[in-house]
Design a protein around this motif. Structure first.
Motif, PDB file in Angstrom:
ATOM      1  N   LEU A  16       0.831  -1.195   0.000  1.00  0.00           N
ATOM      2  CA  LEU A  16       0.000   0.000   0.000  1.00  0.00           C
ATOM      3  C   LEU A  16       0.870   1.251   0.000  1.00  0.00           C
ATOM      4  CD1 LEU A  16      -2.965   0.935   0.202  1.00  0.00           C
ATOM      5  CD2 LEU A  16      -2.660   1.016   2.666  1.00  0.00           C
ATOM      6  N   GLY A  17       0.682   2.100  -1.006  1.00  0.00           N
ATOM      7  CA  GLY A  17       1.437   3.341  -1.110  1.00  0.00           C
ATOM      8  C   GLY A  17       0.773   4.465  -0.324  1.00  0.00           C
ATOM      9  N   HIS A  34      -0.079   7.562  -1.290  1.00  0.00           N
ATOM     10  CA  HIS A  34      -1.136   8.265  -2.007  1.00  0.00           C
ATOM     11  C   HIS A  34      -2.423   7.439  -2.062  1.00  0.00           C
ATOM     12  CE1 HIS A  34      -2.867  11.202  -4.698  1.00  0.00           C
ATOM     13  NE2 HIS A  34      -3.188  10.235  -5.554  1.00  0.00           N
ATOM     14  N   VAL A  35      -2.282   6.154  -2.344  1.00  0.00           N
ATOM     15  CA  VAL A  35      -3.454   5.264  -2.424  1.00  0.00           C
ATOM     16  C   VAL A  35      -4.150   5.209  -1.062  1.00  0.00           C
ATOM     17  CG1 VAL A  35      -4.202   2.895  -2.807  1.00  0.00           C
ATOM     18  CG2 VAL A  35      -2.511   3.908  -4.313  1.00  0.00           C
ATOM     19  N   LYS A  36      -3.346   5.122  -0.001  1.00  0.00           N
ATOM     20  CA  LYS A  36      -3.909   5.082   1.356  1.00  0.00           C
ATOM     21  C   LYS A  36      -4.698   6.362   1.647  1.00  0.00           C
ATOM     22  CE  LYS A  36      -2.612   4.362   6.142  1.00  0.00           C
ATOM     23  NZ  LYS A  36      -1.540   4.255   7.119  1.00  0.00           N
ATOM     24  N   PHE A  37      -4.130   7.514   1.275  1.00  0.00           N
ATOM     25  CA  PHE A  37      -4.784   8.801   1.496  1.00  0.00           C
ATOM     26  C   PHE A  37      -6.098   8.889   0.735  1.00  0.00           C
ATOM     27  CE2 PHE A  37      -5.416  13.150  -0.158  1.00  0.00           C
ATOM     28  CZ  PHE A  37      -5.740  13.778   1.033  1.00  0.00           C
ATOM     29  N   VAL A  38      -6.076   8.468  -0.543  1.00  0.00           N
ATOM     30  CA  VAL A  38      -7.278   8.524  -1.379  1.00  0.00           C
ATOM     31  C   VAL A  38      -8.372   7.641  -0.795  1.00  0.00           C
ATOM     32  CG1 VAL A  38      -8.212   7.881  -3.649  1.00  0.00           C
ATOM     33  CG2 VAL A  38      -6.080   9.157  -3.495  1.00  0.00           C
ATOM     34  N   ARG A  39      -7.992   6.450  -0.346  1.00  0.00           N
ATOM     35  CA  ARG A  39      -8.995   5.538   0.238  1.00  0.00           C
ATOM     36  C   ARG A  39      -9.602   6.107   1.514  1.00  0.00           C
ATOM     37  NH1 ARG A  39      -6.006  -0.272  -0.680  1.00  0.00           N
ATOM     38  NH2 ARG A  39      -6.309  -0.323  -2.936  1.00  0.00           N
ATOM     39  N   GLU A  40      -8.768   6.779   2.317  1.00  0.00           N
ATOM     40  CA  GLU A  40      -9.277   7.401   3.546  1.00  0.00           C
ATOM     41  C   GLU A  40     -10.285   8.503   3.226  1.00  0.00           C
ATOM     42  OE1 GLU A  40      -5.883   8.750   5.725  1.00  0.00           O
ATOM     43  OE2 GLU A  40      -5.343   6.727   6.387  1.00  0.00           O
ATOM     44  N   VAL A  41      -9.985   9.326   2.210  1.00  0.00           N
ATOM     45  CA  VAL A  41     -10.885  10.415   1.807  1.00  0.00           C
ATOM     46  C   VAL A  41     -12.210   9.838   1.319  1.00  0.00           C
ATOM     47  CG1 VAL A  41     -11.242  12.254   0.103  1.00  0.00           C
ATOM     48  CG2 VAL A  41      -9.062  12.062   1.286  1.00  0.00           C
ATOM     49  N   ILE A  42     -12.139   8.806   0.489  1.00  0.00           N
ATOM     50  CA  ILE A  42     -13.362   8.189  -0.043  1.00  0.00           C
ATOM     51  C   ILE A  42     -14.193   7.589   1.083  1.00  0.00           C
ATOM     52  CG2 ILE A  42     -14.219   6.274  -1.457  1.00  0.00           C
ATOM     53  CD1 ILE A  42     -11.895   6.909  -3.393  1.00  0.00           C
ATOM     54  N   ARG A  43     -13.516   6.927   2.022  1.00  0.00           N
ATOM     55  CA  ARG A  43     -14.220   6.326   3.169  1.00  0.00           C
ATOM     56  C   ARG A  43     -14.932   7.404   3.988  1.00  0.00           C
ATOM     57  NH1 ARG A  43     -16.125   1.681   4.370  1.00  0.00           N
ATOM     58  NH2 ARG A  43     -14.189   0.609   3.989  1.00  0.00           N
TER      59      ARG A  43
END
Length: 112
Positions: A43-44, A46-55
């Motif tokens: 898990l990178g 940026h991907v982690k950040f994007v998933r948190e925002v979507i959640r």
């Protein structure tokens, strides 16, 4: 991150002779750089950040909400069966149940 060389047992080493079970030239094992494929699934940032925002914006799916409710009532096995039916495999169901359990634990900590 280079992987340190694994010491070989004495029984596997080359003898330096041209004949016999362990025949062959004595050579040092090459230190190869890690291949990009070894990063697969990691898990990178940026991907982690994007998933948190979507959640944060979208919230939880109906399956996740129902799963969390079942876990609150102590119905772990029922939660697993529900997830398995919806997600298709036992492995995916276990990971989804664990995700819901982690959310439940963190929300209970925040409440205290």
């Amino acid at each position: 991150a280079l992987v340190p060389p694994v010491p070989e047992p004495d029984s596997c080493r080359m003898s330096g002779l041209a004949v016999g079970l362990k025949k062959g030239l004595l050579v040092e094992k090459r230190q190869l750089a890690p291949r990009p494929a070894s990063r697969k699934g990691k898990l990178g940032k940026h991907v982690k950040f994007v998933r948190e925002v979507i959640r944060e914006i979208a919230g939880y799916s109906p399956l996740e909400r129902r799963c969390i409710e079942l876990l609150r009532n102590g119905r772990d096995k029922r939660c697993l069966k529900l997830c398995k039916k919806r997600l298709g495999t036992h492995k995916r169901a276990k990971s989804k149940r664990e995700q819901c359990a982690v959310f439940l634990r963190t929300s209970q900590r925040k409440a205290k």
